[in-house]
Design an enzyme around this catalytic site. Structure first.
Site, short mmCIF file in Angstrom:
data_model
loop_
_atom_site.label_atom_id
_atom_site.label_comp_id
_atom_site.label_asym_id
_atom_site.label_seq_id
_atom_site.Cartn_x
_atom_site.Cartn_y
_atom_site.Cartn_z
N GLU A 171 1.92 1.87 -3.57
CA GLU A 171 0.83 2.32 -4.21
C GLU A 171 0.81 3.82 -4.21
OE1 GLU A 171 -3.47 3.43 -3.68
OE2 GLU A 171 -3.09 1.55 -2.73
N HIS A 172 1.20 4.40 -2.95
CA HIS A 172 1.17 5.87 -2.86
C HIS A 172 2.23 6.35 -3.36
CE1 HIS A 172 -1.83 6.98 0.37
NE2 HIS A 172 -2.29 5.65 0.25
N HIS A 187 0.77 -1.31 0.08
CA HIS A 187 0.02 0.10 -0.04
C HIS A 187 0.75 1.11 -0.15
CE1 HIS A 187 -2.41 3.14 2.22
NE2 HIS A 187 -3.14 2.71 1.24
#
Length: 456
Positions: free
Chosen positions: A85-86, A82
């Site tokens: 992903e950022h 995650h």
């Protein structure tokens, strides 16, 4: 040859020589009367490109899907997928973070990304004439991100705020609590975002290592749907990836996760998160079936009848007849080697016991007596209708292509899927109901409770 587990990136010249020695392989998967022509190309690097040409559309949805999610992290890495992903939208050798977003927004397009427990997706939706731009921008962001130290620190703060915001949403938090009740410390039981304890100390080097080890060409599927030409999409993708870390020596494409060994779940348990909320949030459920289980079509029918809509048994009994809850529904989650089946309800704290009693009674009734022929027919109609209606936009069609390739290694034609649902019998559903709903149930509760006995 590279050592096992090590990705050796080719230079542009090496990639060119590899491409000359190994050609891309293209085939037509289907020419669906309910959609367009679906084609699949495997590039020499092992990266796959799937498209669905729909000439009646004026837009295109383009997605880059990576077979990596939160379940691929070790405990100390929790949240790395995650976090990454950022970061991939924060800048490359060719573009700044502002340029990545501004170039797409300047043509009225939109970009976004999401991380799940088993894959990550980066996507854009644009006018058909702007597809070359979307391909170039998205491939650049995913393949060649810089992961600058300053950006890591900025996004760390953003993610910690996201985690805090999630903690303020008890309706979301209860789903994570339920996953922990069933899976315990297994990666499927952990938060996709990670926790403050894992995200705070995570270093750029750890994220960079995760990026380069996991984001390899064989583990990536590119999918696009809309008014497009397959050969042009493949050409543009190859052009956008030329000279990047995804422009590698020939390799075989990846395969879907397999269901061995099966995930070991925890014994049925009750987990309560005391929180001063106006509403109590409860989930009652058990381990389900995995995504390739042939009973998944029967499960869809069972789920529809139990809690899949306003006509469902649980909605009618708990909300319509008694007014005990505003929201009540059942759902099934399926992974490569496991699954969940559960019922959610949000109600006043003082009504929790009655809601749980009614829910348990309804599940026991269906396990013992099964569904009627009329209910099964209605559940089958709901499954078919929701699937076909869900294909009304390019985004859902693009997702279907990618998930078929990533999760199943194949794309089931629409007519075949509808036929599989039609083939479900009353006996199929009731046999599954007796097995599934007869299992010991775990319970997750978020609300203003102290010494409250939920075990009964």
């Amino acid at each position: 040859m590279a050592s096992p587990g090590v990705v050796r990136h080719a230079t542009a010249g090496q990639a060119g020589r590899a491409g000359a020695a190994s050609r891309a392989v293209t085939r037509t998967i289907s020419d669906d009367p309910l959609g367009g022509t679906v084609r699949r190309t495997v590039l020499p690097s092992g990266l796959r490109v799937l498209t669905e040409a729909i000439p009646t559309m004026r837009s295109v949805s383009f997605g880059i899907w990576v077979t990596v999610g939160s379940r691929d992290e070790t405990g100390p890495q929790a949240g790395a997928a995650h976090f990454l992903e950022h970061l991939l939208f924060k800048g490359t050798h060719k573009r700044t973070a502002l340029e990545i977003s501004a170039e797409i927004e300047a043509v009225g397009g939109e970009t976004n990304a999401f991380t799940t427990k088993e894959y990550t997706c980066y996507y854009a939706r644009v006018l058909d004439e702007d597809l070359p731009l979307a391909i170039d921008v998205m491939c650049d962001a995913v393949a060649d991100s810089l992961l600058e130290p300053a950006d890591v620190e900025t996004e760390r703060g953003v993610i910690l705020e996201e985690i805090a915001m999630h903690d303020d949403e008890p309706g979301d938090e209860v789903h994570d609590l339920f996953a922990r009740a069933v899976y315990g410390d297994h990666p499927l039981g952990r938060l996709i975002s990670g926790t403050e304890e894992t995200v705070t100390p995570m270093t750029r080097r750890q994220i960079q290592s995760f990026y380069r080890r996991r984001y390899t060409a064989p583990q990536i599927v590119i999918a696009a749907a809309g008014n497009l030409d397959h050969a042009a999409v493949v050409r543009l993708v190859r052009q956008a990836l030329r000279g990047t870390p995804l422009d590698t020596d020939p390799a075989a494409p990846g395969t879907p996760r397999r269901n061995t060994p099966a995930v070991r779940t925890k014994p049925a348990a009750v987990l309560v998160e005391p929180k001063e909320t106006e509403q109590a949030h409860v989930i009652l459920g058990c381990p389900g079936i995995d995504r390739v289980d042939e009973r998944r079509f029967a499960l869809g029918v069972l789920n529809n009848v139990l809690g899949g809509g306003m006509s469902s048994r649980l909605f009618q009994e708990i909300r319509e007849r008694r007014g005990l809850a505003y929201s009540v529904y059942s759902y099934a989650s399926q992974y490569a080697d496991s699954g969940l089946f559960a019922v959610y309800a949000g109600c006043a704290p003082g009504k929790v016991d009655e809601v749980l009693q009614l829910t348990r009674a309804e599940l026991a009734r269906v396990a013992a007596d099964g569904l009627t022929e009329a209910e099964v027919a209605r559940g089958k109609g709901m499954s078919k209708g929701s699937f076909v209606l869900g294909l009304e936009d390019t985004g859902s069609r693009m997702s279907r292509l990618a998930k078929g390739e990533l999760l199943y290694g194949d794309l089931m034609p629409v007519d075949e899927l509808l036929a599989r649902v039609d083939a479900v019998t009353v006996a199929d559903v009731n046999t599954l109901a007796a097995e599934l709903l007869g299992r010991p149930m775990s319970l997750a509760v978020v609300g203003p409770f102290g010494e409250h006995d939920f075990a009964g």
